[in-house]
Design a protein around this motif. Structure first.
Motif, mmCIF file in Angstrom:
data_model
loop_
_atom_site.group_PDB
_atom_site.id
_atom_site.type_symbol
_atom_site.label_atom_id
_atom_site.label_comp_id
_atom_site.label_asym_id
_atom_site.label_seq_id
_atom_site.Cartn_x
_atom_site.Cartn_y
_atom_site.Cartn_z
ATOM 1 N N ARG A 30 35.562 39.297 41.238
ATOM 2 C CA ARG A 30 34.217 38.236 40.599
ATOM 3 C C ARG A 30 34.861 37.544 39.478
ATOM 4 O O ARG A 30 34.766 36.423 39.164
ATOM 5 C CB ARG A 30 33.197 39.292 40.534
ATOM 6 N N SER A 31 35.513 38.630 38.502
ATOM 7 C CA SER A 31 36.211 38.065 37.498
ATOM 8 C C SER A 31 37.039 37.147 37.818
ATOM 9 O O SER A 31 37.409 36.039 36.992
ATOM 10 C CB SER A 31 36.446 39.108 36.439
ATOM 11 N N ALA A 77 36.039 33.440 39.027
ATOM 12 C CA ALA A 77 35.592 32.603 37.762
ATOM 13 C C ALA A 77 36.935 32.199 37.056
ATOM 14 O O ALA A 77 36.849 30.964 36.512
ATOM 15 C CB ALA A 77 34.663 33.735 37.074
ATOM 16 N N ALA A 88 39.340 37.616 33.709
ATOM 17 C CA ALA A 88 38.996 36.224 34.160
ATOM 18 C C ALA A 88 39.968 35.104 33.259
ATOM 19 O O ALA A 88 40.485 34.230 33.844
ATOM 20 C CB ALA A 88 37.746 35.939 33.743
#
Length: 752
Positions: free
Chosen positions: A475-476, A479, A523
């Protein structure tokens, strides 16, 4: 972080600029750039600058082989996929060899990944190998000469310091000197010194984790030193006391309090459990009246002599560790003969006329002193094998030093085959990684993705040992990649084909990515690395904003594959495996408990066979590996608050008792039926308690409580039972096992 970023950036850019702008060899420049990145950033190689440089240089030949293999197998997608499966498994499974091979594995995998993608160009193999060689050599030079990481204390130095402290404590105990500082402070210092030898507190590069004789022996020496320090802390911290346990168990010569110290039991709780008041304890150790002190000193003079020998031996061991020369096998102090004489004296005193039998506290103090002397003897032997490292004749006890006369190739083979099981977390990680990389290579080749190696790189860098950890990383990363792609696309649109602008951006982008990325999170690392790879590829070949688009697609594809593998292949990581292995370890200990009791109670003495310890040793290795991975996995552990470390300590305690208790020849005297029946009953209930805790560890729910054991009175106080030293030793061992198992069970959350 900043120093590492400077070293990797210097090594990467030096070779890259040389081949791009100096000799116009873009293929060579690509490998000169990614070689240092792979081994300097993707590979968490532990150690000082010189230690990392040595690992990097040893990894270079392996990297050359992997690039050659990848270049050859790039001819067909299926060939590259099969090669990826083999390479991915082999390099990940190399973690069984220790932290350094495990650290270099991700970078080595990147070498195969780079080479196994189209175009199939075997004629460029020489250029690829040249670029990798220069990049790796530059990185090794930077590790040594450019802001190098200073060395830390070696394991031998840490062990020598700990042994020196143990020697001083033994000398103080021998002389009866307790005036230098409070007993509590001295005992706490000894225990803390022992805790500093735990692998989790040592730098990864200094942990003796290899399969060879030297590493095995030094690891065993560290465990023996920790035990010796705990025993000396008990001797310093608490006076000897009569141990009459409410659960009526019979235990061993290692000292109930010493083993309780190892599992966090405090002395006051044990004193309360035995019903001994503080004044009785003080009188037992000479802390009461002067007459009592003098009488006990006379009765226990042999203990002081043996402690003096331990102190001298510790001094010799510490000197050997600092100089690298093995301590002598014999010579002053000769512990074997002294220990047998001491044990003979105990037997003579205990089996003589009633007036010759020392007080019960003295008998138990003698048992504790003999136990810590045995720890010192094991420490001496392990250090001698560790510093020498050559094959030796069988060393007693044979089960503890089985590796001393085993060929090196067999030691490595046993290490590898011991983890070739679905119950090994190292095997699970290797299978998960190989399947993920193989699937990524198949998808990238089948869909003909541009810059498809980014797909595999995403699987390699974002995969975690748990599904939850993988999802958090993915998820990071997505992004960050999206943000980096937007910035990169804007840069490519504005700058166009002006390569000098990309050359100016590359260095600060690499410094920022490698220095700030680990500090700010995944990220930021993905965003900055997207800018780095785009600036590098734009200098090698003309690029448009579509390069940033390709980066997003590839990272998203790799993230999806990695997440799918995390969901399908052992998604719980070590959480579930640590339960299984700990339960299996405890269940394998049951036969060892009863077998040890039968050896000590056999009539005539010495007729019962020693119980096998190999099954427990095998289970212990698997449990330790699962526990280490479990401790390294992030996440909330409030749901599983079992004291796993106490389980490992209990298993080690059982192994040590099985080796140590039958060490001395038992006297030709029959143990009374009452003592035999009570010992067997207690051992049987301990096995039931062990099975109960194993069921709790496995999450099966606790079985019914075993029936209570009748109250036990020490044979030193009931003249109908023989006050044999073997029974006193057995009493302490089983008693401390009971305390340890109770502590483990008490760590289970209510209602579980």
């Amino acid at each position: 972080m900043v120093h590492r970023a400077i070293r990797v950036t210097t090594a990467s850019c030096a070779g890259f600029y040389l081949f791009v702008y100096g000799v116009d060899r873009p293929e060579t420049a690509l490998y000169a750039l990614f070689g240092p990145v792979a081994l300097g950033i993707l590979s968490p190689i532990p150690g000082s600058g010189r230690q990392r440089a040595a690992v990097i240089l040893r990894a270079l030949p392996v990297g050359l082989v992997l690039i050659t293999l990848g270049t050859v197998l790039a001819v067909h997608t299926w060939a590259a996929v099969l090669g990826m499966l083999v390479v991915g498994f082999a390099l990940t499974f190399a973690a069984v060899a220790g932290p350094r091979p495990a650290g270099a594995a991700p970078g080595l995998q990147l070498f195969y990944i780079l080479a196994c993608f189209p175009p199939y160009a075997p004629d460029t193999l020489g250029a690829r190998l040249a670029g990798l060689t220069l990049g790796v050599l530059l990185l090794a030079a930077c590790e040594v000469y450019l802001l190098p990481t200073p060395p830390t204390a070696t394991y031998r130095q840490s062990l020598a310091d700990a042994v020196t402290i143990a020697g001083r404590a033994a000398a103080a105990a021998a002389s009866g000197d307790r005036s230098a500082e409070g007993a509590d402070d001295a005992a706490d210092r000894l225990r803390e010194t022992g805790r500093q030898l735990r692998p989790s507190r040592l730098p990864p590069a200094e942990r003796p984790a290899g399969a060879g004789r030297a590493d095995r022996a030094l690891a065993q020496a560290g465990a023996a030193a920790r035990r010796l320090l705990d025993q000396l802390a008990h001797l310093r911290h608490t006076p000897p006391t009569v141990s009459v346990v409410a659960t009526a168990t019979v235990t061993s010569g290692r000292g109930a309090n010493a083993d309780a110290d190892a599992t966090g039991q405090d002395t006051k709780a044990e004193a309360d459990a035995t019903g001994q008041d503080a004044k009785a304890e003080a009188d037992a150790t000479g802390q009461g009246t002067k007459a009592d002190a003098g009488a006990e000193t006379d009765a226990d003079a042999p203990s002081a002599d043996l402690l003096g020998r331990v102190a001298a031996l510790c001094e010799a061991i510490a000197t050997a560790l600092r100089t690298g020369r093995p301590p002598p096998r014999s010579g002053p102090p000769v512990l074997d003969a002294a220990m047998r004489d001491f044990q003979g004296l105990r037997i003579t005193q205990a089996t003589g006329p009633p007036q010759s039998v020392p007080p019960a506290p003295v008998l138990r103090r003698q048992s504790s002193v003999l136990a810590l002397t045995e720890s010192a003897r094991i420490l001496q032997t392990a250090v001698r094998v560790g510093l020498d490292g050559r094959r030796r004749p069988p060393i007693p006890p044979r089960e503890l030093f089985w590796y001393a006369d085993t060929p090196t190739y067999l030691l490595w083979w046993r290490r590898l085959t011991g983890h070739m099981t679905l119950r090994s977390v190292l095997f699970q990680n290797a299978v998960r990684t190989a399947l993920g990389l193989g699937a990524a290579r198949l998808v990238a080749g089948s869909l003909d993705l541009s810059h498809g190696f980014w797909v595999l790189l995403a699987v390699l860098t974002l995969g975690r040992t748990t599904a939850g950890g993988t999802w958090t990383a993915v998820r990071s990363a997505l992004a960050g990649t999206l943000a980096g792609a937007l910035a990169t696309g804007t840069l490519l649109l504005v700058v166009g084909r002006h390569t000098d602008a990309y050359a100016a951006v590359l260095v600060p982008a690499m410094l920022a990515a490698f220095a700030l990325g680990p500090l700010l999170g995944i990220a930021w690392a993905q965003a900055l690395f997207t800018l780095v790879v785009s600036a590098a590829f734009a200098q090698i070949a003309p690029a448009s904003w579509q390069l940033a688009e390709d980066r997003i697609v590839d990272v998203a594809t790799g993230s999806a594959i990695g997440l799918l593998c995390g969901l399908l292949a052992w998604p719980a990581g070590a959480r579930r495996e640590v339960r299984r292995t700990m339960a299996a370890l405890l269940r394998s200990c049951g036969p060892l408990i009863t077998g040890t009791v039968e050896v000590l109670l056999a009539t005539p003495p010495g007729t019962a066979p020693l119980p096998p310890t190999r099954p427990v040793l095998h289970r212990l290795r698997l449990a330790e590996a699962a526990y280490l991975q479990y401790r390294s996995e992030p996440g909330d552990r409030s749901e599983v608050s079992m004291d796993w470390h106490a389980v490992l300590i209990t298993a080690n305690h059982i192994l040590l008792g099985a080796h140590w208790l039958p060490r001395f020849d038992l006297p030709e005297r029959t143990v009374t039926p009452e003592a035999t029946a009570l010992a067997r009953t207690t051992a049987g209930h301990l096995v039931l308690a062990t099975d109960r805790v194993a069921a709790i560890c496995a999450g099966e729910g606790p079985p019914p409580q075993p029936p209570a054991v009748p109250a036990y009175r020490s044979p030193t106080e009931v003249r109908g039972l023989s006050p044999l030293p073997a029974l006193i030793d057995l009493e302490h061992w089983l008693n401390s096992l009971t305390a340890q198992l109770a502590r483990i069970e008490s760590s289970v959350p209510p209602g579980r």
